[in-house]
Design an enzyme around this catalytic site. Structure first.
Site, PDB file in Angstrom:
ATOM      1  CE1 TYR A   1      14.994 -70.537 -82.641  1.00  0.00           C
ATOM      2  CE2 TYR A   1      14.250 -72.819 -82.622  1.00  0.00           C
ATOM      3  CZ  TYR A   1      13.965 -71.466 -82.566  1.00  0.00           C
ATOM      4  OH  TYR A   1      12.679 -71.041 -82.455  1.00  0.00           O
TER       5      TYR A   1
ATOM      6  CB  THR B   1      20.035 -84.433 -78.897  1.00  0.00           C
ATOM      7  OG1 THR B   1      20.472 -83.114 -78.549  1.00  0.00           O
ATOM      8  CG2 THR B   1      20.997 -85.025 -79.878  1.00  0.00           C
TER       9      THR B   1
ATOM     10  CB  THR C   1      23.329 -80.875 -76.559  1.00  0.00           C
ATOM     11  OG1 THR C   1      23.575 -79.500 -76.803  1.00  0.00           O
ATOM     12  CG2 THR C   1      23.616 -81.224 -75.115  1.00  0.00           C
TER      13      THR C   1
ATOM     14  CE  LYS D   1      25.496 -77.527 -74.989  1.00  0.00           C
ATOM     15  NZ  LYS D   1      25.354 -76.146 -75.400  1.00  0.00           N
TER      16      LYS D   1
ATOM     17  CG  HIS E   1      31.578 -61.935 -50.774  1.00  0.00           C
ATOM     18  ND1 HIS E   1      32.480 -62.679 -51.511  1.00  0.00           N
ATOM     19  CD2 HIS E   1      31.904 -62.127 -49.471  1.00  0.00           C
ATOM     20  CE1 HIS E   1      33.305 -63.290 -50.693  1.00  0.00           C
ATOM     21  NE2 HIS E   1      32.990 -62.968 -49.446  1.00  0.00           N
TER      22      HIS E   1
ATOM     23  NE  ARG F   1      36.558 -65.179 -51.847  1.00  0.00           N
ATOM     24  CZ  ARG F   1      37.181 -64.060 -51.457  1.00  0.00           C
ATOM     25  NH1 ARG F   1      37.920 -63.395 -52.307  1.00  0.00           N
ATOM     26  NH2 ARG F   1      37.047 -63.603 -50.228  1.00  0.00           N
TER      27      ARG F   1
ATOM     28  CB  CYS G   1      20.118 -75.434 -73.741  1.00  0.00           C
ATOM     29  SG  CYS G   1      19.884 -74.974 -75.451  1.00  0.00           S
TER      30      CYS G   1
ATOM     31  NE  ARG H   1      13.683 -74.714 -79.219  1.00  0.00           N
ATOM     32  CZ  ARG H   1      14.910 -74.973 -79.657  1.00  0.00           C
ATOM     33  NH1 ARG H   1      15.183 -76.180 -80.117  1.00  0.00           N
ATOM     34  NH2 ARG H   1      15.845 -74.061 -79.642  1.00  0.00           N
TER      35      ARG H   1
HETATM   36  N1  SAJ Z   1      17.115 -67.587 -66.383  1.00  0.00           N
HETATM   37  C1  SAJ Z   1      16.729 -67.241 -65.079  1.00  0.00           C
HETATM   38  N2  SAJ Z   1      17.603 -66.522 -64.304  1.00  0.00           N
HETATM   39  C2  SAJ Z   1      18.821 -66.137 -64.761  1.00  0.00           C
HETATM   40  C3  SAJ Z   1      19.216 -66.499 -66.074  1.00  0.00           C
HETATM   41  C4  SAJ Z   1      18.346 -67.221 -66.857  1.00  0.00           C
HETATM   42  O1  SAJ Z   1      15.625 -67.567 -64.627  1.00  0.00           O
HETATM   43  O2  SAJ Z   1      19.541 -65.477 -64.009  1.00  0.00           O
HETATM   44  C5  SAJ Z   1      16.198 -68.374 -67.244  1.00  0.00           C
HETATM   45  C6  SAJ Z   1      15.827 -67.664 -68.553  1.00  0.00           C
HETATM   46  O3  SAJ Z   1      14.773 -66.750 -68.357  1.00  0.00           O
HETATM   47  C7  SAJ Z   1      15.444 -68.847 -69.425  1.00  0.00           C
HETATM   48  C8  SAJ Z   1      16.397 -69.938 -68.955  1.00  0.00           C
HETATM   49  O4  SAJ Z   1      16.869 -69.536 -67.684  1.00  0.00           O
HETATM   50  O5  SAJ Z   1      14.116 -69.278 -69.190  1.00  0.00           O
HETATM   51  C9  SAJ Z   1      17.574 -70.214 -69.862  1.00  0.00           C
HETATM   52  O6  SAJ Z   1      18.054 -69.009 -70.440  1.00  0.00           O
HETATM   53  P1  SAJ Z   1      19.586 -68.628 -70.578  1.00  0.00           P
HETATM   54  O7  SAJ Z   1      19.633 -67.280 -71.163  1.00  0.00           O
HETATM   55  O8  SAJ Z   1      20.280 -68.813 -69.294  1.00  0.00           O
HETATM   56  O9  SAJ Z   1      20.218 -69.730 -71.536  1.00  0.00           O
HETATM   57  P2  SAJ Z   1      19.782 -70.383 -72.957  1.00  0.00           P
HETATM   58  O10 SAJ Z   1      18.983 -71.607 -72.677  1.00  0.00           O
HETATM   59  O11 SAJ Z   1      19.202 -69.385 -73.885  1.00  0.00           O
HETATM   60  O12 SAJ Z   1      21.221 -70.802 -73.531  1.00  0.00           O
HETATM   61  C10 SAJ Z   1      22.046 -71.687 -72.789  1.00  0.00           C
HETATM   62  C11 SAJ Z   1      23.452 -71.080 -72.663  1.00  0.00           C
HETATM   63  N3  SAJ Z   1      24.234 -71.863 -71.710  1.00  0.00           N
HETATM   64  C12 SAJ Z   1      24.860 -71.272 -70.645  1.00  0.00           C
HETATM   65  O13 SAJ Z   1      24.780 -70.098 -70.406  1.00  0.00           O
HETATM   66  C13 SAJ Z   1      25.687 -72.177 -69.797  1.00  0.00           C
HETATM   67  C14 SAJ Z   1      24.116 -71.069 -74.037  1.00  0.00           C
HETATM   68  O14 SAJ Z   1      25.442 -70.613 -73.934  1.00  0.00           O
HETATM   69  C15 SAJ Z   1      24.096 -72.473 -74.681  1.00  0.00           C
HETATM   70  O15 SAJ Z   1      24.635 -72.459 -75.988  1.00  0.00           O
HETATM   71  C16 SAJ Z   1      22.652 -72.905 -74.773  1.00  0.00           C
HETATM   72  O16 SAJ Z   1      22.088 -72.948 -73.452  1.00  0.00           O
HETATM   73  C17 SAJ Z   1      22.610 -74.287 -75.440  1.00  0.00           C
HETATM   74  O17 SAJ Z   1      22.209 -74.347 -76.626  1.00  0.00           O
HETATM   75  O18 SAJ Z   1      23.024 -75.277 -74.833  1.00  0.00           O
END
Ligand code: SAJ
Length: 409
Positions: free
Chosen positions: A9, A80, A116, A201, A239, A241, A255, A322
């Site tokens: 990926y 990883t 990672t 990270k 709000h 903040r 991740c 995954r």
């Molecule tokens: N999710 C929620 N509520 C939200 C946002 C997400 O329940 O408000 C869930 C999603 O449905 C999903 C999970 O969280 O199941 C993760 O999805 P995601 O879109 O938040 O993130 P990933 O796992 O696709 O990608 C993340 C990203 N990290 C951050 O936003 C800090 C991405 O930038 C990283 O490159 C990636 O992990 C990684 O490879 O580490």
């Protein structure tokens, strides 16, 4: 020439970006089938804009091989995984890729690790491998950690536009690698030390996990006392903040649902909030099951096979399953010998679970309760076909007015 090791990926789109920007790239993976299919011009997963990028990289002569190449720059993007019992990172693929590189690399080569890794991984596992060969880091090879940040569904755009972190032992090497990434990355690139790069990270993904956990905990509190979580988040977020994320059926992907465990495993007794957040997010599939039970009781539905889970991917509009909340939920059901729930995902064509449908119409015909686990655009555009269903919308893709029988988590 850059030899990119690991064409999954992250490795594949990164290799393609370098090739498109004019760098000579050879992509290496030990999966022969994967290498063959890429060589034949066939992509192995779907991602916005990946086809076009692949064509452009091919025009610039990108090559794929199962062999490590002799060169001066390597990029490691191998998995990883974490060890379930200890919650610690398993560095075996990085170590084996590193050794593959050390077998062939030129003297003074730079080895960039994008995978990672937890803080201290390079000191604890990578440097000793180099020392075992009587090589000197900083002379025979240079180590760099350049963690990726791209989000599935928007990877190509983010490769170009997300700021990056380069962790290196020396500023000089850090700057060299910075100018390499600048060939396709238009955002800020910060050069720092290796441990800071490793930690930042993990911290980024943990931040998001903790914040999603907060939204999920609030959702449970609101459910228990009949308050509308979405209304409350909407108001609170006005709000200046406050910025609460969205509750959902759980946290999936390789991740955010994994990286915080590394801190829990490495810093037991210190990572308390992080552990609590992980537990809350992991409890959400169980919460969805309770909601399904509520709806079945209310409507006197006794047969679980009348329930259909929509979505197997871990989030909207991707085919990546995954650690997906749906798979977590099915595992819970399996533990309780509750079999027969139907499953459908327009992005997942291979049958990976029992009772998985490949045809949406057949799926709908079989069920009374539709549980939206993933908010693919596909379900929103098929809204007209759902009028006679009971709907549990765990992602709030539908709004109240559209259905009379709509439930949220
Ligand atoms: N999710 C929620 N509520 C939200 C946002 C997400 O329940 O408000 C869930 C999603 O449905 C999903 C999970 O969280 O199941 C993760 O999805 P995601 O879109 O938040 O993130 P990933 O796992 O696709 O990608 C993340 C990203 N990290 C951050 O936003 C800090 C991405 O930038 C990283 O490159 C990636 O992990 C990684 O490879 O580490």
């Amino acid at each position: 020439m850059i030899n990119v090791i690991g064409l999954g990926y992250i490795g594949l789109p990164t290799a393609l970006m370098f090739a498109r920007s004019g760098v000579k790239v050879v992509g290496t993976d030990n999966n022969k089938q994967l290498v063959n299919s890429l060589t034949e011009g066939k992509l192995t997963y779907e991602e916005n804009g990946l086809e076009k990028l692949f064509k452009e990289a091919q025009e610039n002569g990108i090559e794929f091989s199962t062999e490590y190449q002799r060169t001066s720059t390597y990029l490691l993007a191998v998995p990883t995984p974490y060890i379930k019992e200890s919650k610690k990172l398993d560095p075996k693929y990085v170590i084996s890729a590193l050794n593959g590189v050390l077998d062939v690399c030129e003297k003074g080569a730079t080895i960039i690790i994008e995978s990672t890794i937890t803080p201290g991984t390079i000191d604890r596992y990578i440097r000793p491998e180099i020392e075992k060969r009587n090589l000197v880091t900083g002379v025979d090879v240079h180590l760099v950690h350049a963690p990726e940040r791209i989000i599935p569904g928007n990877m190509i755009y983010e490769l170009e536009h997300n700021p990056r972190t380069i962790g290196a032992d020396s500023r000089e090497i850090g700057n060299e690698v910075k100018s390499l990434y600048s060939k396709f990355c238009n955002a800020d690139i910060i050069v720092t030390d290796i441990r800071s790069a490793e930690m930042s990270k993990i911290v980024e993904n943990t931040f998001r996990d903790v914040n999603i956990a907060f939204a999920n905990e609030l959702a449970k509190i609101c459910r228990s006392d009949e308050m509308d979580i979405y209304e409350i988040i909407k108001i609170a977020n006005m709000h200046p903040r406050v910025n609460i994320l969205q509750p959902g059926p759980g946290v999936g992907g390789h991740c955010i649902s994994v990286d915080p465990w590394f801190l829990v495993g490495d810093y037991p007794g210190l990572a308390n909030l992080i552990l609590a957040a992980r537990k809350i997010n992991d409890s959400m599939p169980q919460h969805v099951l309770s909601r399904i039970r509520d709806i079945m009781r209310e409507h006197n539905i006794k047969d679980i096979s009348k329930v259909g889970l929509y979505g197997l991917a871990y989030k909207e509009n991707v085919d990546d399953t995954r650690e997906s909340p749906t798979l977590q939920l099915l595992e819970r059901m399996d533990e309780h010998l509750a079999f027969g729930v139907k499953v459908y995902d327009p992005f997942v064509k291979d049958r990976i679970v029992d009772n998985q449908f490949v045809n949406f119409k057949d799926f709908l015909n079989e069920i009374d309760i539709l549980v939206v686990m993933v908010g693919h655009d596909h379900i929103i555009s098929n809204i007209d076909r759902l009028k006679n269903k009971l709907i549990l919308d765990t992602k709030k893709v539908f709004i109240e007015v559209e259905f009379s029988n709509l439930y949220y988590i």
